[in-house]
Structures are given as C-alpha cells and as structure tokens.
Design a protein around this motif. Structure first.
Motif, PDB file in Angstrom:
ATOM      1  N   SER A 264      40.642 108.876  24.120  1.00 46.19           N
ATOM      2  CA  SER A 264      41.048 107.530  23.695  1.00 46.19           C
ATOM      3  C   SER A 264      42.556 107.336  23.713  1.00 46.19           C
ATOM      4  N   LYS A 265      43.335 108.392  23.472  1.00 44.40           N
ATOM      5  CA  LYS A 265      44.785 108.247  23.450  1.00 44.40           C
ATOM      6  C   LYS A 265      45.351 107.955  24.837  1.00 44.40           C
ATOM      7  N   LYS A 266      44.598 108.309  25.889  1.00 46.19           N
ATOM      8  CA  LYS A 266      45.079 108.110  27.248  1.00 46.19           C
ATOM      9  C   LYS A 266      44.408 106.920  27.929  1.00 46.19           C
ATOM     10  N   CYS A 267      43.694 106.126  27.174  1.00 42.50           N
ATOM     11  CA  CYS A 267      43.030 104.961  27.751  1.00 42.50           C
ATOM     12  C   CYS A 267      44.067 103.949  28.239  1.00 42.50           C
ATOM     13  N   ASP A 268      43.856 103.412  29.421  1.00 42.10           N
ATOM     14  CA  ASP A 268      44.734 102.388  29.978  1.00 42.10           C
ATOM     15  C   ASP A 268      43.889 101.159  30.283  1.00 42.10           C
ATOM     16  N   CYS A 269      43.903 100.200  29.380  1.00 45.03           N
ATOM     17  CA  CYS A 269      43.088  99.001  29.534  1.00 45.03           C
ATOM     18  C   CYS A 269      43.602  98.086  30.635  1.00 45.03           C
ATOM     19  N   SER A 270      44.853  98.258  31.038  1.00 46.76           N
ATOM     20  CA  SER A 270      45.436  97.352  32.020  1.00 46.76           C
ATOM     21  C   SER A 270      44.997  97.655  33.449  1.00 46.76           C
ATOM     22  N   LYS A 271      44.424  98.839  33.675  1.00 47.36           N
ATOM     23  CA  LYS A 271      43.997  99.188  35.025  1.00 47.36           C
ATOM     24  C   LYS A 271      42.781  98.373  35.444  1.00 47.36           C
ATOM     25  N   PRO A 272      42.738  97.925  36.699  1.00 49.78           N
ATOM     26  CA  PRO A 272      41.553  97.204  37.193  1.00 49.78           C
ATOM     27  C   PRO A 272      40.329  98.115  37.157  1.00 49.78           C
ATOM     28  N   ASN A 273      39.182  97.526  36.810  1.00 49.81           N
ATOM     29  CA  ASN A 273      37.947  98.302  36.788  1.00 49.81           C
ATOM     30  C   ASN A 273      36.788  97.393  37.147  1.00 49.81           C
ATOM     31  N   SER A 274      35.638  98.002  37.365  1.00 50.08           N
ATOM     32  CA  SER A 274      34.464  97.238  37.814  1.00 50.08           C
ATOM     33  C   SER A 274      33.741  96.542  36.683  1.00 50.08           C
ATOM     34  N   HIS A 275      34.143  96.819  35.449  1.00 54.38           N
ATOM     35  CA  HIS A 275      33.444  96.223  34.315  1.00 54.38           C
ATOM     36  C   HIS A 275      33.915  94.785  34.096  1.00 54.38           C
ATOM     37  N   GLU A 276      32.987  93.951  33.801  1.00 53.18           N
ATOM     38  CA  GLU A 276      33.255  92.519  33.670  1.00 53.18           C
ATOM     39  C   GLU A 276      33.971  92.221  32.362  1.00 53.18           C
ATOM     40  N   THR A 277      34.936  91.303  32.406  1.00 56.21           N
ATOM     41  CA  THR A 277      35.612  90.840  31.204  1.00 56.21           C
ATOM     42  C   THR A 277      35.032  89.499  30.782  1.00 56.21           C
ATOM     43  N   TYR A 278      35.168  89.186  29.513  1.00 49.91           N
ATOM     44  CA  TYR A 278      34.687  87.900  29.022  1.00 49.91           C
ATOM     45  C   TYR A 278      35.616  87.404  27.922  1.00 49.91           C
ATOM     46  N   LEU A 279      35.554  86.101  27.665  1.00 52.20           N
ATOM     47  CA  LEU A 279      36.374  85.465  26.640  1.00 52.20           C
ATOM     48  C   LEU A 279      35.515  85.105  25.441  1.00 52.20           C
ATOM     49  N   THR A 280      36.093  85.229  24.245  1.00 53.63           N
ATOM     50  CA  THR A 280      35.369  84.896  23.033  1.00 53.63           C
ATOM     51  C   THR A 280      36.350  84.579  21.913  1.00 53.63           C
ATOM     52  N   GLN A 281      35.872  83.828  20.937  1.00 57.06           N
ATOM     53  CA  GLN A 281      36.633  83.590  19.715  1.00 57.06           C
ATOM     54  C   GLN A 281      35.966  84.249  18.517  1.00 57.06           C
ATOM     55  N   ASN A 282      34.889  84.973  18.756  1.00 59.18           N
ATOM     56  CA  ASN A 282      34.207  85.694  17.684  1.00 59.18           C
ATOM     57  C   ASN A 282      35.062  86.850  17.191  1.00 59.18           C
ATOM     58  N   HIS A 283      34.978  87.119  15.914  1.00 56.72           N
ATOM     59  CA  HIS A 283      35.750  88.200  15.314  1.00 56.72           C
ATOM     60  C   HIS A 283      34.932  89.489  15.197  1.00 56.72           C
ATOM     61  N   GLN A 284      33.668  89.426  15.546  1.00 54.54           N
ATOM     62  CA  GLN A 284      32.834  90.613  15.520  1.00 54.54           C
ATOM     63  C   GLN A 284      32.222  90.834  16.901  1.00 54.54           C
ATOM     64  N   LEU A 285      32.347  92.058  17.417  1.00 50.39           N
ATOM     65  CA  LEU A 285      31.875  92.368  18.759  1.00 50.39           C
ATOM     66  C   LEU A 285      30.892  93.528  18.724  1.00 50.39           C
ATOM     67  N   SER A 286      29.921  93.471  19.610  1.00 51.00           N
ATOM     68  CA  SER A 286      29.015  94.597  19.829  1.00 51.00           C
ATOM     69  C   SER A 286      29.617  95.491  20.896  1.00 51.00           C
TER      70      SER A 286
END
Length: 338
Positions: A264-286
């Motif tokens: 987890s310390k080396k995770c780079d969220c900015s890198k492109p990946n095949s996983h889909e992104t989505y937008l939300t205003q919910n404060h709780q996520l699964s």
C-alpha cells in the motif's frame, strides 16, 4: 550589494500596486527603478535615460558613480546616461563630502525566457488555492543557470481587472513562490472579475516579465480526501479540514477507482489502469477485497483541478496486525477467565 539587498526588502513590504508609467523606450517599475526595453533584433541597441538625484538637491555640487565604483564624467542634479544593449547598472549620486544622496537602478528588459522554466502542464507561473477563503499561492521553477545571489523577484503587480482590490502578497524565504490574500473576496458571491498577476524577475541587471490571470474558482484544488475504514468491505470519505463549510453550499464530487497494489505504501493511483473510474457524491463506498481504493475530489460546480489521490486498502498489513492483536487479547482474556 547594499542596494541589491535594499530592493529585496522593499519588495517584501509591498502590498497595493499602482499603474506603471511608460515614457519612450524606458519606464518606471517602482521608485528608484527604471526599466529599458531592449530591441533584441538590433545588435547594439543604445538608449539614453535621464536620471535625477532629487529635486531638493537642485543647484548643489553632485557627482555620480556607476555600480558604486566607476566615477562618471557627468555631474549635477540631472544627468543623461546611455544604456547599451542589456547592460543595466546601479547609478548613485553623492554630495561634495562624498556622502550618498540617492540611487537609481536601471534594468534592461528583454523578451527571452531564461530566469524561470516553462513546464508543459503548469506553464511558467502556477497558481492554486485549497479553498474559497480568498488566499492563493503561485509558484515557479528557477532556470538551471540561476544564481541565488543575483536572480530574485524584483516586483509584483496584482489586482482585479477593473474594480479596486486589496490583494497583498508575501514572498517565501526560498524565493520560489508567493502567498497572496484578497481582503475583499467573498466566497458566497459570484466572482465576476479575474485576478491579474504580473511578476518581474531580475537576474543581475536584466528583467523578465511574466503575466497570468485567473478566477479563484478556476484554480481551487482541494486538499486530499480523508479515507477511513468502516468494515472489511466499506470505507468512509471525509472532506478535507481546509475545505469551506457548510458542505451543502460547497459540495465536492469524488472520482473513485480500484487498483491492485501489493504494498500500500507504494501504490500509485495516478498511473493509467484498466479499471473503470466513476464519480460519486456518496461518503460511503463499497470496496473489493485485496483491492486498493483510490479517491480524489474537486468542486462539484466548477471544472477546477482535482486534488491529489488518496488511497486505502482495507485488508492491509496494518489491518491484519490489528486483527492478530485482537485475537491474542481474546485468547488471553479466555485463559484468565478459566
């Protein structure tokens, strides 16, 4: 050197800015500083600049020195000096006893861009704000050949487009950014006029001018989102502490994606990946087991920059360690009870 330090001190006390007066090929940047516009198309551009020691010294015996060393042939309260190409100088006037009376710094402005760097994503000057409080920060990167002793911020001019504004700026100790505050800014009112910012950079006797304009709403970039664990399959998102309240009036929208990340310390969220992104205003996520959730935020109503990514892995080593400690504690309690 005394006069170079004087210019920096004057700048740090600077707040409101008036209009810059232009006369021919030279103009006044601020008191005791004249700027000559250099025509780089000519091999040797020579411009004559009039200097005055001071109206109160008219009729007295006045001598002049260039850069505090070279004695000029011209004398008297008013003289004319010739500036060749980009060769500016500091001109000082003295009374008959040899005491300094005044000085004028002559700088040459050219169209080259060498003092600070241009970056593809941010340009020369990058401005940002983490909320709608009226403050903002602008930064830049010095050029590779910058000499700390001679390359400095010489002056700042900042104001709204037309209306009177009270915007004050301070320079950071390293000289790589300024922090500004618009005293009249109201976060609940529509922002109808842009902020116009001009920064003058000086290297030795050369001056370069950089300009940018923006609305605060266009440069607002929230701080990172706080992510906390609810249980093994869900997390809670919290607004940054620096964000404006009430949140109902200043809502944020979250961009979410999940990535595989062994450490987890080396995770780079900015890198492109095949996983889909989505937008939300919910404060709780699964969240999915063995996946790391990445979240960033921006203003719901403006196309302003996204915050930096935050990430969280529910079944991380920290969680496993905590569960192991809880199991050991339960076993110890059962042993004591028996």
């Amino acid at each position: 050197m005394y006069f170079l330090m004087f210019e920096v001190i004057v700048f740090l006390q600077f707040s409101a800015v008036g209009a810059i007066k232009t006369t021919g090929s030279y103009w006044t940047l601020k008191p005791n500083v004249i700027v000559v516009d250099v025509d780089v198309a000519q091999d040797m551009d020579m411009i004559q600049v009039p200097l005055i020691c001071g109206e109160e010294f008219e009729g007295t015996n006045i001598t002049w020195k260039k850069n505090q060393e070279e004695l000029l042939e011209a004398s008297g309260n008013q003289i004319i000096v010739t500036v060749e190409g980009w060769k500016g100088a500091n001109y000082s006037c003295y009374n008959s006893e040899g005491s300094i009376l005044n000085h004028t710094l002559v700088l040459a402005q050219w169209t080259f861009r060498k003092i600070i760097k241009n970056t593809p994503s941010k340009g020369y000057i990058h401005c940002s704000s983490n909320n709608y409080g009226g403050s903002f920060k602008c930064s830049w990167t010095w050029g590779a050949n910058r000499d700390d002793q001679v390359a400095v911020v010489a002056h700042i001019k900042v104001m709204r487009s037309h209306s009177e504004s009270q915007i004050s700026c301070s320079l950071d100790p390293r000289g790589q950014s300024i922090t500004c505050l618009d005293q009249h800014y109201c976060p609940y009112a529509e922002e109808v006029e842009r902020i116009n910012l001009t920064i003058y950079f000086r290297s030795s006797y050369v001056l370069e001018t950089y300009y940018t304009e923006f609305y605060i709403r266009d440069i607002v970039r929230p701080d990172t989102v706080d992510i906390s664990k609810i249980n093994q399959t869900s997390v809670k998102l919290d607004y940054p502490n620096s964000w404006n309240t009430p949140y109902s009036y200043f809502p944020l929208i979250f961009q979410v994606k999940e990535i595989r990340c062994r450490k987890s310390k080396k995770c780079d969220c900015s890198k492109p990946n095949s996983h889909e992104t989505y937008l939300t205003q919910n404060h709780q996520l699964s969240v999915t087991k063995r996946m790391t959730v990445c979240v960033r935020a921006r203003d719901t109503f403006c196309n302003s920059p996204w915050s930096e990514w935050s990430h969280y892995k529910c079944n991380s080593r920290k969680d496993r360690k905590q569960r192991n400690q809880e199991l050991k504690l339960n076993k110890m309690q059962k042993f004591i009870m028996h």
